[in-house]
Write a protein that holds these residues in place. Structure first.
Motif, mmCIF file in Angstrom:
data_model
loop_
_atom_site.group_PDB
_atom_site.id
_atom_site.type_symbol
_atom_site.label_atom_id
_atom_site.label_comp_id
_atom_site.label_asym_id
_atom_site.label_seq_id
_atom_site.Cartn_x
_atom_site.Cartn_y
_atom_site.Cartn_z
ATOM 1 N N LYS A 1 -10.506 -20.926 4.214
ATOM 2 C CA LYS A 1 -9.925 -20.775 5.407
ATOM 3 C C LYS A 1 -10.786 -21.236 6.535
ATOM 4 O O LYS A 1 -10.357 -21.040 7.762
ATOM 5 C CB LYS A 1 -9.686 -19.297 5.559
ATOM 6 C CG LYS A 1 -8.803 -18.623 4.532
ATOM 7 C CD LYS A 1 -8.372 -17.252 4.711
ATOM 8 C CE LYS A 1 -7.406 -16.828 3.725
ATOM 9 N NZ LYS A 1 -8.064 -16.604 2.352
ATOM 10 N N HIS B 1 -5.543 -12.162 -0.263
ATOM 11 C CA HIS B 1 -6.409 -13.656 0.287
ATOM 12 C C HIS B 1 -5.407 -14.170 1.086
ATOM 13 O O HIS B 1 -5.553 -15.364 0.984
ATOM 14 C CB HIS B 1 -7.059 -14.179 -0.895
ATOM 15 C CG HIS B 1 -8.051 -13.367 -1.660
ATOM 16 N ND1 HIS B 1 -9.232 -13.119 -1.009
ATOM 17 C CD2 HIS B 1 -7.965 -12.566 -2.587
ATOM 18 C CE1 HIS B 1 -9.925 -12.409 -1.890
ATOM 19 N NE2 HIS B 1 -9.402 -11.998 -2.719
ATOM 20 N N ALA B 2 -4.307 -13.585 1.646
ATOM 21 C CA ALA B 2 -3.520 -14.502 2.429
ATOM 22 C C ALA B 2 -3.865 -15.218 3.559
ATOM 23 O O ALA B 2 -4.999 -14.828 4.195
ATOM 24 C CB ALA B 2 -2.399 -13.425 2.932
ATOM 25 N N GLY C 1 -3.243 -12.336 8.539
ATOM 26 C CA GLY C 1 -2.365 -12.248 9.547
ATOM 27 C C GLY C 1 -2.881 -11.668 10.816
ATOM 28 O O GLY C 1 -2.488 -12.280 11.722
ATOM 29 N N VAL C 2 -3.430 -10.453 10.662
ATOM 30 C CA VAL C 2 -4.180 -10.213 11.823
ATOM 31 C C VAL C 2 -5.195 -10.851 12.538
ATOM 32 O O VAL C 2 -5.399 -11.029 13.667
ATOM 33 C CB VAL C 2 -4.602 -8.471 11.754
ATOM 34 C CG1 VAL C 2 -5.021 -8.059 12.660
ATOM 35 C CG2 VAL C 2 -3.284 -7.651 11.123
ATOM 36 N N THR D 1 -9.187 -1.895 11.207
ATOM 37 C CA THR D 1 -7.678 -1.597 11.116
ATOM 38 C C THR D 1 -7.489 -1.367 9.459
ATOM 39 O O THR D 1 -6.591 -0.557 9.018
ATOM 40 C CB THR D 1 -6.892 -2.845 11.316
ATOM 41 O OG1 THR D 1 -7.298 -3.901 10.319
ATOM 42 C CG2 THR D 1 -6.814 -3.723 12.631
ATOM 43 N N ARG E 1 -3.190 2.355 17.748
ATOM 44 C CA ARG E 1 -2.103 1.795 18.027
ATOM 45 C C ARG E 1 -1.566 2.008 19.165
ATOM 46 O O ARG E 1 -1.513 3.167 19.806
ATOM 47 C CB ARG E 1 -0.978 1.752 16.838
ATOM 48 C CG ARG E 1 -1.498 1.396 15.526
ATOM 49 C CD ARG E 1 -2.073 -0.457 15.744
ATOM 50 N NE ARG E 1 -1.114 -1.014 16.236
ATOM 51 C CZ ARG E 1 0.008 -1.533 15.526
ATOM 52 N NH1 ARG E 1 0.346 -0.986 14.436
ATOM 53 N NH2 ARG E 1 0.904 -2.352 16.267
ATOM 54 N N SER F 1 -13.244 -16.422 3.879
ATOM 55 C CA SER F 1 -13.741 -17.516 2.674
ATOM 56 C C SER F 1 -13.424 -18.962 2.939
ATOM 57 O O SER F 1 -12.863 -19.341 3.972
ATOM 58 C CB SER F 1 -12.761 -17.177 1.480
ATOM 59 O OG SER F 1 -11.658 -17.411 1.845
ATOM 60 N N LYS G 1 0.863 -1.260 0.040
ATOM 61 C CA LYS G 1 0.065 -0.056 0.020
ATOM 62 C C LYS G 1 0.806 1.436 -0.063
ATOM 63 O O LYS G 1 0.311 2.293 -0.662
ATOM 64 C CB LYS G 1 -0.890 -0.075 1.283
ATOM 65 C CG LYS G 1 -2.139 -1.022 1.128
ATOM 66 C CD LYS G 1 -2.914 -1.035 2.331
ATOM 67 C CE LYS G 1 -4.103 -1.895 2.366
ATOM 68 N NZ LYS G 1 -4.884 -1.886 3.610
ATOM 69 N N THR H 1 -0.935 -5.286 16.254
ATOM 70 C CA THR H 1 -2.348 -4.655 15.732
ATOM 71 C C THR H 1 -3.265 -5.625 16.365
ATOM 72 O O THR H 1 -4.195 -5.256 16.642
ATOM 73 C CB THR H 1 -2.157 -4.701 14.342
ATOM 74 O OG1 THR H 1 -1.285 -4.004 13.700
ATOM 75 C CG2 THR H 1 -3.507 -3.927 13.548
HETATM 76 N N1 LIG Z 1 -3.765 0.390 11.026
HETATM 77 C C1 LIG Z 1 -2.698 -0.320 11.421
HETATM 78 O O1 LIG Z 1 -1.782 -0.108 12.263
HETATM 79 C C2 LIG Z 1 -2.668 -1.622 10.644
HETATM 80 C C3 LIG Z 1 -1.783 -2.694 11.155
HETATM 81 C C4 LIG Z 1 -1.838 -3.853 10.438
HETATM 82 C C5 LIG Z 1 -2.692 -4.271 9.373
HETATM 83 N N2 LIG Z 1 -3.731 -3.046 8.992
HETATM 84 C C6 LIG Z 1 -4.422 -3.362 7.960
HETATM 85 O O2 LIG Z 1 -5.606 -4.771 8.278
HETATM 86 C C7 LIG Z 1 -5.774 -5.207 7.161
HETATM 87 C C8 LIG Z 1 -5.510 -6.669 7.459
HETATM 88 O O3 LIG Z 1 -4.476 -7.068 7.606
HETATM 89 P P1 LIG Z 1 -3.557 -8.449 7.625
HETATM 90 O O4 LIG Z 1 -2.405 -8.193 7.834
HETATM 91 O O5 LIG Z 1 -4.427 -9.114 8.528
HETATM 92 O O6 LIG Z 1 -4.174 -8.891 6.039
HETATM 93 P P2 LIG Z 1 -3.914 -10.095 5.246
HETATM 94 O O7 LIG Z 1 -3.312 -10.942 5.876
HETATM 95 O O8 LIG Z 1 -3.711 -9.729 3.781
HETATM 96 O O9 LIG Z 1 -5.605 -10.649 5.575
HETATM 97 C C9 LIG Z 1 -6.486 -9.937 4.928
HETATM 98 C C10 LIG Z 1 -7.765 -11.044 4.909
HETATM 99 O O10 LIG Z 1 -8.853 -10.441 4.296
HETATM 100 C C11 LIG Z 1 -9.687 -11.175 3.790
HETATM 101 N N3 LIG Z 1 -10.673 -10.751 2.752
HETATM 102 C C12 LIG Z 1 -10.447 -9.988 1.786
HETATM 103 N N4 LIG Z 1 -11.540 -9.743 1.163
HETATM 104 C C13 LIG Z 1 -12.568 -10.066 1.818
HETATM 105 C C14 LIG Z 1 -14.097 -9.703 1.911
HETATM 106 N N5 LIG Z 1 -14.400 -9.297 0.823
HETATM 107 N N6 LIG Z 1 -14.633 -10.320 2.817
HETATM 108 C C15 LIG Z 1 -14.084 -11.117 3.978
HETATM 109 N N7 LIG Z 1 -12.690 -11.239 4.162
HETATM 110 C C16 LIG Z 1 -12.050 -10.652 3.014
HETATM 111 C C17 LIG Z 1 -8.691 -12.345 3.128
HETATM 112 O O11 LIG Z 1 -9.287 -13.610 3.119
HETATM 113 P P3 LIG Z 1 -10.236 -14.154 2.362
HETATM 114 O O12 LIG Z 1 -9.245 -14.663 1.194
HETATM 115 O O13 LIG Z 1 -10.893 -15.502 2.981
HETATM 116 O O14 LIG Z 1 -11.250 -13.385 1.609
HETATM 117 C C18 LIG Z 1 -7.385 -12.117 3.849
HETATM 118 O O15 LIG Z 1 -7.232 -13.456 4.825
HETATM 119 C C19 LIG Z 1 -5.114 -4.671 6.002
HETATM 120 O O16 LIG Z 1 -6.096 -3.670 5.269
HETATM 121 C C20 LIG Z 1 -4.006 -3.903 6.785
HETATM 122 O O17 LIG Z 1 -3.361 -2.873 5.772
HETATM 123 C C21 LIG Z 1 -3.586 -1.938 9.747
#
Ligand SMILES: NC(=O)c1ccc[n+]([C@@H]2O[C@H](COP(=O)([O-])OP(=O)(O)OC[C@H]3O[C@@H](n4cnc5c(N)ncnc54)[C@H](OP(=O)(O)O)[C@@H]3O)[C@@H](O)[C@H]2O)c1
Length: 301
Positions: free
Chosen positions: A177, A292-293, A153-154, A235, A251, A174, A46, A129
């Motif tokens: 998972k 979709h991690a 991840g989160v 987040t 945070r 999904s 991003k 987070t």
């Molecule tokens: N503000 C902060 O300090 C902070 C810190 C960390 C992360 N973040 C943000 O938090 C978010 C999550 O981070 P992450 O590291 O967990 O990301 P990630 O590992 O990429 O996981 C994102 C998850 O979202 C799911 N997803 C995508 N589209 C979806 C939908 N329409 N409906 C339901 N689930 C959906 C995906 O699973 P499926 O394939 O099963 O859909 C995926 O497992 C990101 O946007 C990141 O930028 C913010």
């Protein structure tokens, strides 16, 4: 010199390059580490895509979180010594997707022996987070926490923290998972059309906390399951959460220490599911950018 993944201008993956780069001595409250593992996060792509502002000095090194072995310390560092095993966040102007990097000592903690370097590398961003977003509104045992995006991840770490506190955790992800989400002890709900109805079927009284890790339309659809809009914390999309009456995650400094303790006791598994070498760093970023991690993606130089 140290191999480091950088991006040269704001844009797509084609702006990324693995280059040899000089590594300055650590200043003040900084430590240099030999990176053993670096976590990959959505923020990495991003930032590169220009979605998190244009204030980054280019070319910009990539990666925010890492674990490794201290090789040098700045003058203001008292808590670490050369040879210590640590995990933490990159110092300003440095990236963790590298052979060596510089961490902010104030956002670095000792790596517990019980934790592998790969697991430890998942804690400074994703783990901390997960800690912060599950504690911004304090729930009691038995209350209902809904996690949108529970398989990432989160999300997987947030679900495990919810279990530790004996919340009624409902994880939306999904179908692929389902097992990962259920392994946390959470009740699985499939994402997509009708997800809110499926949550209501399990929790007819509504949610005491909705944790949003996805944002946009998916958040808008799930938002009404919250007992009160103020119980939505995001987040991924603080703007939409705020429009709906909720808030973005705040945070904290304590999140990293707390999640490291919880992981040390084996209560939270960071779920590292994909490992890449530094030469494969671009594939690792692409795997997270795909959106979709399942669990965490880690680079091991
Ligand atoms: N503000 C902060 O300090 C902070 C810190 C960390 C992360 N973040 C943000 O938090 C978010 C999550 O981070 P992450 O590291 O967990 O990301 P990630 O590992 O990429 O996981 C994102 C998850 O979202 C799911 N997803 C995508 N589209 C979806 C939908 N329409 N409906 C339901 N689930 C959906 C995906 O699973 P499926 O394939 O099963 O859909 C995926 O497992 C990101 O946007 C990141 O930028 C913010």
């Amino acid at each position: 010199m140290t191999k480091t993944l950088i991006f040269t201008k704001f844009g797509g993956p084609e702006t990324q390059q693995l280059i040899d780069r000089g590594l300055p001595d650590p200043q003040g409250a900084q430590v240099t580490i030999k990176v053993q593992a670096a976590g990959v996060n959505p923020a990495d792509w991003k930032i590169r895509a220009g979605q998190m502002g244009d204030h980054w000095k280019l070319p910009a090194p990539m990666g925010r979180e890492a674990s490794g072995i201290v090789t040098a310390i700045g003058d203001d560092v008292e808590e670490f010594a050369v040879g210590d095993e640590v995990l933490g966040l990159a110092a300003k102007g440095h990236g963790t997707i590298a052979e060596h990097t510089v961490l902010n000592a104030r956002q670095t903690v000792a790596k517990p022996e019980e934790l592998s370097f790969a697991d430890a590398a998942a804690l400074p961003v994703a783990g901390a987070t997960a800690y912060d977003v599950t504690h911004q509104i304090e729930l009691e045992a038995g209350q209902t926490m809904v996690i949108l995006g529970a398989g990432g991840g989160v999300g997987l770490m947030a679900a495990q923290i919810g279990q530790v506190h004996q919340f009624n955790v409902i994880g939306i992800a999904s179908a692929s998972k389902q097992q990962l989400v259920e392994a946390t002890g959470a009740t699985f709900v499939e994402s997509g059309d009708g997800a809110a109805d499926r949550v209501r079927a399990i929790a007819p009284d509504g949610a005491d906390l909705v944790i949003d890790l996805v944002g946009g339309a998916a958040l808008r659809e799930i938002a009404p399951v919250a007992k009160d809009p103020q119980l939505i914390i995001s987040t991924a999309d603080p703007d939409t959460a705020t429009q709906l009456g909720g808030a973005g995650v705040q945070r904290t400094n304590e999140g990293l220490t707390k999640i490291t303790d919880v992981a040390e006791y084996g209560l939270v598994n960071p779920n590292v599911v994909e490992r890449f070498s530094l030469q494969e760093a671009q594939q690792a970023v692409a795997s997270v950018e795909d959106g979709h991690a399942a669990g965490k993606v880690v680079i091991e130089p």
